[in-house]
Scaffold this motif. Sequence first.
Motif, PDB file in Angstrom:
ATOM      1  N   TYR A 184       0.832  -1.208   0.000  1.00  0.00           N
ATOM      2  CA  TYR A 184       0.000   0.000   0.000  1.00  0.00           C
ATOM      3  C   TYR A 184       0.869   1.262   0.000  1.00  0.00           C
ATOM      4  CZ  TYR A 184      -2.919   3.663   2.124  1.00  0.00           C
ATOM      5  OH  TYR A 184      -3.552   4.842   2.412  1.00  0.00           O
ATOM      6  N   LEU A 185       1.857   1.321   0.890  1.00  0.00           N
ATOM      7  CA  LEU A 185       2.701   2.516   1.003  1.00  0.00           C
ATOM      8  C   LEU A 185       3.526   2.741  -0.262  1.00  0.00           C
ATOM      9  CD1 LEU A 185       4.012   2.066   4.674  1.00  0.00           C
ATOM     10  CD2 LEU A 185       2.308   3.713   3.905  1.00  0.00           C
ATOM     11  N   SER A 186       3.938   1.656  -0.896  1.00  0.00           N
ATOM     12  CA  SER A 186       4.807   1.787  -2.083  1.00  0.00           C
ATOM     13  C   SER A 186       4.062   2.368  -3.277  1.00  0.00           C
ATOM     14  CB  SER A 186       5.391   0.419  -2.454  1.00  0.00           C
ATOM     15  OG  SER A 186       4.371  -0.460  -2.888  1.00  0.00           O
ATOM     16  N   GLN A 187       2.724   2.444  -3.184  1.00  0.00           N
ATOM     17  CA  GLN A 187       1.944   2.972  -4.310  1.00  0.00           C
ATOM     18  C   GLN A 187       1.959   4.496  -4.366  1.00  0.00           C
ATOM     19  OE1 GLN A 187      -1.794   1.072  -3.540  1.00  0.00           O
ATOM     20  NE2 GLN A 187      -1.125  -0.906  -4.327  1.00  0.00           N
ATOM     21  N   ASN A 188       2.479   5.137  -3.307  1.00  0.00           N
ATOM     22  CA  ASN A 188       2.599   6.600  -3.336  1.00  0.00           C
ATOM     23  C   ASN A 188       3.986   6.974  -3.844  1.00  0.00           C
ATOM     24  OD1 ASN A 188       3.405   9.335  -2.057  1.00  0.00           O
ATOM     25  ND2 ASN A 188       1.186   9.292  -1.882  1.00  0.00           N
TER      26      ASN A 188
END
Length: 663
Positions: free
Chosen positions: A407-411
């Motif tokens: 999830y975090l890597s998608q920003n």
Amino acid sequence: MGDVLAYEAELLGLVREYLDFAEFEETLKVFTKECKIKGKTLPKPAGVSSRDSKVLPVQKDLLTAFENGEQKVFFQLWEEHISSSVRDNEPVAQKLEFYLHIHFATYLLKHSMGKPDKAEFEERISHFKAYLETKGAALSQTTEFLPFYALPFVPNPMVHPSFKELFQDSWTLDLRTRLEKFLSLTLKARQTPRLLNLFKENGQCNKEMLQHLHQQLVESEHRTMTYLKRFNKMQADYHNLIGVTAELVDSLEATVNGKMITPEYLQSVCVRLFSNQMRQSVAHSIDFTRPGTASTMLRASLAPVKMQDVPLLPSLDYEKLKKDLVTGNDRLKAFLLQALRWRLTTSYPGEQRDTVLQAYISNDLLDCHSNCQRSVLKLLHSKSEVVRQYMARLINAFASLAEGRVYLSQNPTLLRMLEERLKAEDKDSLTWENVLGALQKFSLRRALQSAMIKDGLIFWLVDVLTDTDCLSDYTLEYSVALLMNLCLRSAGKKMCARIANHVLKVLSDLLGHENHEIQPYVNGTLYSILAIPSVREEARAMGMEEILRCFIKEGNAEMIRQIEFIIKQLNSEEPLNDSIVSDDEEEEDDEEEDHDIMEADLDKDEVLQPQLGELAGEKLLTTEYLGIMTHTPKTKKKLFPGVHQSTDEPLQRPVTPGYHRTV
């Protein structure tokens, strides 16, 4: 009433003493008169009256600092005990303060035997200049003070005609007399009233006690709810059991009288005993015509059972949550970030934690998919250190779970934001520690590894590890583990080759570090970068093999075997493998190993504690942000289970310290 009469005289004395101290003169007269009319005895005031001036300790301290030239001590006491209204509005105070600044600026010239200390003298002159440019500027139009604005710029004021007077003893004595008189008038020397002391002492004590009791109340309420649920279930089971027992007694009586009990009736009774659906299905499937079946089932039902599935936590109103995270005050933001983290860290691993995380992700709690100017992620740049710290803690908690890392890597900007915070925060802060922890966990993903290597994080890490004295055990361990994960990539190895001597020196120092938890990561980093021929040459030139053999004598069996592999790599003559060089272009799908470990450090040293009446943790979420039940079961993505390599060899796959310790 008896208690009041017993202590009445003393209480009245306390009131009179305070009124006298606070100079409620008219009130004091009325109070004394009324006590006399009512026949109340007023005890004689203890000690001196407030009108009888005696030198207070602070007056002595100020005069001592004046005589000893202790400028910082003097002005700290001056600002603390002389009210700002007097200092800023009273002409006598303003003029006296101006001359006091002159006194301290020239003190070293008057009292040094030889030449005064140059650095200290320049510091005093700089302080005087700053005063003239700020507070002292108000007197620049006054003829009396105008010549002194040139004082900081005169090379030798002792011989200058305008300033000769300043260096005469009479000037200093006169100034001291003026100061003493001013202090005696301004600081009214009187004893602190007992009523005020009682209030201060008890007030502070009560405040701390109330906070402690409030915390205990929150914990007790949580335990009470748990016990209440258990009690209600036991009570329901008890009533059910009483009812079934009564029916069975009736059935036994009927049997004695010759009436038959049908299997269907027996089955219906057992179904009532086995309350949950699973046991009902079992009860329906049993053949009750066989002897002993009912008693066997009954014994089984009374036997201890395994704990049922942990209940799911209540759903939240994420729109309201995110709005308050962006627009609320800093204290509310910090409490919300803390409560949301606790939901993750204290939930049970498995369905409960997975459901919490999926709810966060599906509602885009951290605005990872948002392009708004004011997003939750921007809290990393908050002016409040507590908000930044609690935001970093929450991101670190997300990064502890594989789905959270996805999830975090998608920003696209989060990694850069974390790198900026890593370089901006103090190395001894918990914000820095949690940002580092999150980045270390990010380094399990290939795409993020590549970005960190490209951003030059290896160079920064090597510089940080040059001085490990200022690092906590957590930051040291995660720094070295992050360096190892980046050096496992060919791009990372090549970065190290550019500063080979520096890297090797840092790693050789770390080999002998007292924190043995870092040894696997140091060994893994060394083994990895020694695959580069130029690094091997540098290592041989600095006598790395001799250094390693020293540690073989002292290390444990596992350490010895790993060092032997490193020495073998050091003495290898293999050229750089072309397939290794191209490893950055492969496996772009970023298949990740299942490293889900929620370390205890995420919740350590909480700086935020609720005051009396403030909500915190789960109570805050369920009281103010309760949402509609939206839990939907979601199949967790099956993650790569991980390759368990032999402990004989140095680490050759990315890991986190938490996961490595657990394995």
